[in-house]
Design a protein around this motif. Sequence first.
Motif, PDB file in Angstrom:
ATOM      1  N   ASP A 135      40.998  -5.060 -29.432  1.00  0.00           N
ATOM      2  CA  ASP A 135      40.180  -5.668 -28.416  1.00  0.00           C
ATOM      3  C   ASP A 135      40.314  -4.805 -27.307  1.00  0.00           C
ATOM      4  OD1 ASP A 135      38.779  -7.075 -30.193  1.00  0.00           O
ATOM      5  OD2 ASP A 135      39.762  -9.111 -29.303  1.00  0.00           O
ATOM      6  N   LEU A 136      39.934  -3.591 -27.319  1.00  0.00           N
ATOM      7  CA  LEU A 136      40.172  -2.675 -26.048  1.00  0.00           C
ATOM      8  C   LEU A 136      39.163  -3.139 -24.961  1.00  0.00           C
ATOM      9  CD1 LEU A 136      40.383   0.764 -28.212  1.00  0.00           C
ATOM     10  CD2 LEU A 136      42.435  -0.833 -27.523  1.00  0.00           C
ATOM     11  N   ILE A 137      38.099  -3.437 -25.532  1.00  0.00           N
ATOM     12  CA  ILE A 137      37.025  -3.727 -24.404  1.00  0.00           C
ATOM     13  C   ILE A 137      36.247  -5.190 -24.857  1.00  0.00           C
ATOM     14  CG2 ILE A 137      36.339  -1.210 -24.577  1.00  0.00           C
ATOM     15  CD1 ILE A 137      34.235  -3.014 -26.962  1.00  0.00           C
ATOM     16  N   ASN A 138      35.381  -5.458 -23.695  1.00  0.00           N
ATOM     17  CA  ASN A 138      34.446  -6.429 -23.569  1.00  0.00           C
ATOM     18  C   ASN A 138      35.019  -7.771 -23.042  1.00  0.00           C
ATOM     19  OD1 ASN A 138      32.083  -7.412 -24.218  1.00  0.00           O
ATOM     20  ND2 ASN A 138      32.147  -8.318 -26.194  1.00  0.00           N
ATOM     21  N   ARG A 139      34.284  -8.514 -22.170  1.00  0.00           N
ATOM     22  CA  ARG A 139      34.458  -9.491 -21.483  1.00  0.00           C
ATOM     23  C   ARG A 139      34.886  -8.987 -20.068  1.00  0.00           C
ATOM     24  NH1 ARG A 139      34.633 -14.101 -24.839  1.00  0.00           N
ATOM     25  NH2 ARG A 139      32.606 -13.652 -26.532  1.00  0.00           N
ATOM     26  N   GLY A 140      35.825  -7.949 -20.160  1.00  0.00           N
ATOM     27  CA  GLY A 140      36.315  -7.583 -18.937  1.00  0.00           C
ATOM     28  C   GLY A 140      35.302  -6.601 -18.079  1.00  0.00           C
ATOM     29  N   PRO A 141      35.703  -6.322 -16.789  1.00  0.00           N
ATOM     30  CA  PRO A 141      34.790  -5.652 -15.997  1.00  0.00           C
ATOM     31  C   PRO A 141      34.593  -4.159 -16.146  1.00  0.00           C
ATOM     32  CG  PRO A 141      36.619  -5.965 -14.636  1.00  0.00           C
ATOM     33  CD  PRO A 141      36.763  -6.634 -16.318  1.00  0.00           C
ATOM     34  N   HIS A 142      35.385  -3.478 -16.866  1.00  0.00           N
ATOM     35  CA  HIS A 142      35.357  -2.223 -17.112  1.00  0.00           C
ATOM     36  C   HIS A 142      35.546  -1.435 -18.456  1.00  0.00           C
ATOM     37  CE1 HIS A 142      35.373  -2.060 -12.458  1.00  0.00           C
ATOM     38  NE2 HIS A 142      36.554  -2.717 -12.608  1.00  0.00           N
ATOM     39  N   SER A 143      34.766  -1.869 -19.305  1.00  0.00           N
ATOM     40  CA  SER A 143      34.877  -1.560 -20.688  1.00  0.00           C
ATOM     41  C   SER A 143      34.887  -0.058 -20.923  1.00  0.00           C
ATOM     42  CB  SER A 143      33.968  -2.055 -21.560  1.00  0.00           C
ATOM     43  OG  SER A 143      34.360  -3.726 -21.605  1.00  0.00           O
ATOM     44  N   LEU A 144      34.038   0.610 -20.117  1.00  0.00           N
ATOM     45  CA  LEU A 144      33.612   1.987 -20.371  1.00  0.00           C
ATOM     46  C   LEU A 144      34.930   2.739 -19.928  1.00  0.00           C
ATOM     47  CD1 LEU A 144      31.840   4.626 -21.253  1.00  0.00           C
ATOM     48  CD2 LEU A 144      30.824   4.328 -19.281  1.00  0.00           C
ATOM     49  N   LYS A 145      35.357   2.619 -18.832  1.00  0.00           N
ATOM     50  CA  LYS A 145      36.506   2.907 -18.074  1.00  0.00           C
ATOM     51  C   LYS A 145      37.634   2.966 -18.929  1.00  0.00           C
ATOM     52  CE  LYS A 145      38.923   3.332 -13.461  1.00  0.00           C
ATOM     53  NZ  LYS A 145      38.952   2.858 -12.107  1.00  0.00           N
ATOM     54  N   THR A 146      37.821   1.670 -19.526  1.00  0.00           N
ATOM     55  CA  THR A 146      39.165   1.258 -20.321  1.00  0.00           C
ATOM     56  C   THR A 146      39.086   2.289 -21.490  1.00  0.00           C
ATOM     57  OG1 THR A 146      39.107  -0.721 -19.819  1.00  0.00           O
ATOM     58  CG2 THR A 146      40.171  -0.263 -21.848  1.00  0.00           C
ATOM     59  N   LEU A 147      37.938   2.483 -22.299  1.00  0.00           N
ATOM     60  CA  LEU A 147      37.783   3.250 -23.444  1.00  0.00           C
ATOM     61  C   LEU A 147      38.342   4.795 -22.986  1.00  0.00           C
ATOM     62  CD1 LEU A 147      34.882   2.340 -25.761  1.00  0.00           C
ATOM     63  CD2 LEU A 147      37.342   2.039 -26.337  1.00  0.00           C
ATOM     64  N   ARG A 148      37.450   5.343 -21.820  1.00  0.00           N
ATOM     65  CA  ARG A 148      37.809   6.744 -21.397  1.00  0.00           C
ATOM     66  C   ARG A 148      39.325   6.864 -21.114  1.00  0.00           C
ATOM     67  NH1 ARG A 148      32.135   7.502 -18.120  1.00  0.00           N
ATOM     68  NH2 ARG A 148      30.963   8.407 -19.914  1.00  0.00           N
ATOM     69  N   THR A 149      39.943   5.849 -20.529  1.00  0.00           N
ATOM     70  CA  THR A 149      41.317   5.917 -20.154  1.00  0.00           C
ATOM     71  C   THR A 149      42.346   6.104 -21.333  1.00  0.00           C
ATOM     72  OG1 THR A 149      41.279   4.896 -18.174  1.00  0.00           O
ATOM     73  CG2 THR A 149      43.338   4.893 -19.129  1.00  0.00           C
ATOM     74  N   ILE A 150      41.898   5.273 -22.235  1.00  0.00           N
ATOM     75  CA  ILE A 150      42.718   5.279 -23.736  1.00  0.00           C
ATOM     76  C   ILE A 150      42.493   6.588 -24.540  1.00  0.00           C
ATOM     77  CG2 ILE A 150      43.286   4.221 -25.723  1.00  0.00           C
ATOM     78  CD1 ILE A 150      42.560   1.538 -24.257  1.00  0.00           C
ATOM     79  N   MET A 151      41.229   6.812 -24.500  1.00  0.00           N
ATOM     80  CA  MET A 151      40.988   8.458 -25.112  1.00  0.00           C
ATOM     81  C   MET A 151      41.556   9.582 -24.337  1.00  0.00           C
ATOM     82  SD  MET A 151      36.903   7.447 -25.902  1.00  0.00           S
ATOM     83  CE  MET A 151      36.545   9.288 -26.788  1.00  0.00           C
TER      84      MET A 151
END
Length: 278
Positions: free
Chosen positions: A44-60
């Motif tokens: 559950d890296l993403i969804n419901r929170g405000p910055h899903s795209l930024k989260t994925l890019r940070t982890i990638m």
Amino acid sequence: MPNKKTPTIWAIGDVQGCCDALQELLNHPEIKEDEHAQFWFAGDLINRGPHSLKTLRTIMQLGERAVCVLGNHDLHLLAVYAGIRRENKSDTIDEILQAPDVEEIIHWLRHRPLAHFDQNHLMVHAGVMAKWDEKKTLKLAAEVSDALQSKHWQKYLQKMYGNEPNRWRDSLTGSKRRRVIINALTRMRMCFEDGSMEFGSKDSPFDNKSNDIMPWFELPNRKTEKTTIIFGHWSTLGLMIRKNLIALDTGCVWGGKLSAIRLSDRKLVQVECTGKRR
């Protein structure tokens, strides 16, 4: 030649698009000082929170330092991208779907496992069925990964959803087999005493008044009881640290905290979540 040093591992609970909290956590003095540390994300890296795209890019951008297992929200993104599911009103994945590098992101996500094992720690998003030992869990998770990484991965996702079958049998095949594996590893919380999954309960197990169901990790004769399992998915359960169990979903997206634990000594680091859920 000198022996290669075993990297420090920090296991991190459900981020769910709360990138500000994630960046604060990664910059915490206890964590930032080790530039070779690995980060295990429990899905559950993403969804419901405000910055899903930024989260994925940070982890990638963490490259091989990041080890991620897929959670139900991550699979939901894949299903929406494949045209199998529609976005929900509470979703925050549209920015990912509209991103210019969406194909690269989806490719990366499809190649994340559903289970990871190292240093006698097994990480999944939700749980492990009582009949599965560590080796079987990894083998079954790999069956789903093979489907997700295949040329026709969209076809395999079409029959991913549903609550039945709700118990494991070795004789299961095809979509029913994959559905049980996915549901156990990404959705399971409570089970009946015979090991079958119950999907209606999302509250804290400590508030459970039924004698018919129990947390999956309390099932008798569970084959992974001597393997330390790291999982998230259960914000109402919250932080739980036992000898062979580490639950890390501390409800960041719900205004709680984002938690990380160092596996070598169980040092806990938490940051408050300041982002607002949609």
